[in-house]
Design an enzyme around this catalytic site. Structure first.
Site, short mmCIF file in Angstrom:
data_model
loop_
_atom_site.label_atom_id
_atom_site.label_comp_id
_atom_site.label_asym_id
_atom_site.label_seq_id
_atom_site.Cartn_x
_atom_site.Cartn_y
_atom_site.Cartn_z
CG HIS A 2 -29.39 -4.77 -20.12
ND1 HIS A 2 -29.67 -5.41 -18.94
CD2 HIS A 2 -28.46 -3.82 -19.82
CE1 HIS A 2 -28.95 -4.89 -17.97
NE2 HIS A 2 -28.21 -3.91 -18.48
NE ARG A 3 -26.04 -6.23 -17.29
CZ ARG A 3 -26.33 -6.46 -16.03
NH1 ARG A 3 -26.26 -7.69 -15.55
NH2 ARG A 3 -26.68 -5.48 -15.20
CD GLU A 56 -25.31 -2.20 -21.47
OE1 GLU A 56 -24.72 -1.53 -20.61
OE2 GLU A 56 -25.56 -3.42 -21.30
CG ASP A 111 -21.89 -3.96 -18.66
OD1 ASP A 111 -22.25 -2.79 -18.52
OD2 ASP A 111 -22.67 -4.93 -18.71
CG HIS A 122 -22.82 -5.90 -15.01
ND1 HIS A 122 -23.00 -5.97 -13.63
CD2 HIS A 122 -23.47 -4.77 -15.40
CE1 HIS A 122 -23.72 -4.95 -13.23
NE2 HIS A 122 -24.02 -4.20 -14.29
CD GLU A 142 -22.40 0.71 -17.71
OE1 GLU A 142 -23.36 0.01 -18.08
OE2 GLU A 142 -22.25 1.12 -16.55
CE LYS A 158 -21.50 -2.00 -15.38
NZ LYS A 158 -22.51 -1.04 -14.94
CG ASP A 207 -32.68 -7.69 -18.89
OD1 ASP A 207 -31.61 -7.15 -19.23
OD2 ASP A 207 -33.00 -7.89 -17.71
O1 G3P Z 1 -27.29 0.67 -20.40
C1 G3P Z 1 -27.54 0.92 -19.07
C2 G3P Z 1 -27.30 -0.18 -18.13
O2 G3P Z 1 -26.59 -1.22 -18.68
C3 G3P Z 1 -26.62 0.30 -16.88
O3 G3P Z 1 -26.76 -0.56 -15.82
O4 G3P Z 1 -25.95 -2.20 -14.22
O5 G3P Z 1 -26.99 -2.98 -16.30
O6 G3P Z 1 -24.74 -1.97 -16.35
P1 G3P Z 1 -26.08 -1.99 -15.67
CA CA Z 2 -24.31 -1.87 -18.62
#
Ligand code: G3P
Ligand code: CA
Length: 268
Positions: free
Chosen positions: A37-38, A64, A66, A79, A138, A140, A263
């Site tokens: 995640h990120r 992942e 953003d 993000h 993603e 955003k 994470d």
């Molecule tokens: O991959 C899903 C997740 O990243 C979406 O939520 O807020 O972390 O971008 P967020």
């Molecule tokens: Ca995300």
């Protein structure tokens, strides 16, 4: 006549309920993708190269990240819609040029040792990671950035990395945006993020989404057998997000989704 239709409706609903109950969640034994995640946001400042490298070292199958548009129409990997939380600057991403964003410190907020980290540009991430690890990109707030779908597609096309394998997936909460991205670049699979409370998506909505998307990606708080069954019955795959402890990792793995976002990628 009305009574006859009512009886038919009751019988068909009953049969449908039985039919759905008997369907397995997933029939394949594919390994579940580990998705950082990120990057590895639990260990490093999110959406930075150090974070992406850490996820890769930890064996992530996908990273992942953003994406948002800058004032000069470039794709910044960040993000929030402002730089306030994750840099030493202040203001909206859309009020900075990419070069101005690059001057900000995107690491110290997390820990002093990361003070040299910068906000990456999507193109740089593609150049550094495609071929090494998958990317879950993603988009955003696409409503704020009307041409974000075209710009993202351009970056992929330019690098000849839009050939239809699943090493690149594009996702968003915004269904219109994903439909649009799919119409621009149908060879790159798209996913719809969901975190609804209440009744959830109707079968009609799921059918509509399945016309252009390959994934529906539910938040951990709504992921369960029934939800994953419904996603799979519509020919879609699921990526569950975001795991932050071992107990949830174990629980979510039992649902056999296509992937899990964490994470701490080493939890997966
Ligand atoms: O991959 C899903 C997740 O990243 C979406 O939520 O807020 O972390 O971008 P967020
Ligand atoms: Ca995300």
């Amino acid at each position: 006549m009305r009574t006859v239709s009512k009886i038919i409706l009751i019988i068909t609903s009953f049969l449908r309920a039985i039919f759905f109950k008997k369907k397995p969640i997933k029939t394949t034994n594919q390994p579940i993708w580990k998705i950082g995640h990120r990057g590895a946001a639990g260990y490093c400042p999110e959406n930075t190269f150090v974070s992406f490298e850490r996820a890769f070292e930890m064996g992530a199958d996908y990273i992942e990240l953003d994406v948002q548009l800058t004032k000069d129409g470039r794709l910044a990997v960040i993000h929030d819609t402002t730089v306030n939380r994750t840099t030493n600057g202040k203001g909206r991403v859309s009020d900075f040029t990419m070069d101005e964003l690059k001057k900000l410190d995107a690491g110290s907020w997390f820990r002093e040792e990361f003070k040299d980290e910068q906000i990456p540009e999507l193109g740089e991430v593609l150049d550094r990671f495609v071929g090494r690890v998958g990317l879950l990109i993603e988009l955003k707030k696409p409503l704020l950035y009307p041409s974000i779908e075209e710009k993202t597609a351009e970056e992929l096309i330019k690098r000849n990395i839009s050939k239809g394998n699943e090493n690149i997936i594009v996702q968003s909460f915004d269904r219109k945006s994903m439909k649009r991205f799919h119409s621009i670049l149908p060879s790159v699979p798209v996913g719809i993020l969901v975190k609804y409370n209440g009744p959830g998506l109707s079968n009609m909505e799921l059918r509509k989404i399945a016309e252009y998307a390959s994934f529906i990606n539910p938040k951990i708080t709504i992921a369960n057998k029934r939800v994953l069954n419904r996603i799979s019955q519509h020919g879609l795959k699921a990526i569950i997000w975001t795991i932050r402890n071992r107990r949830d990792a174990t629980r979510m793995k039992e649902l056999q989704p296509a992937g899990i976002v964490a994470d701490y990628p080493d939890l997966l």
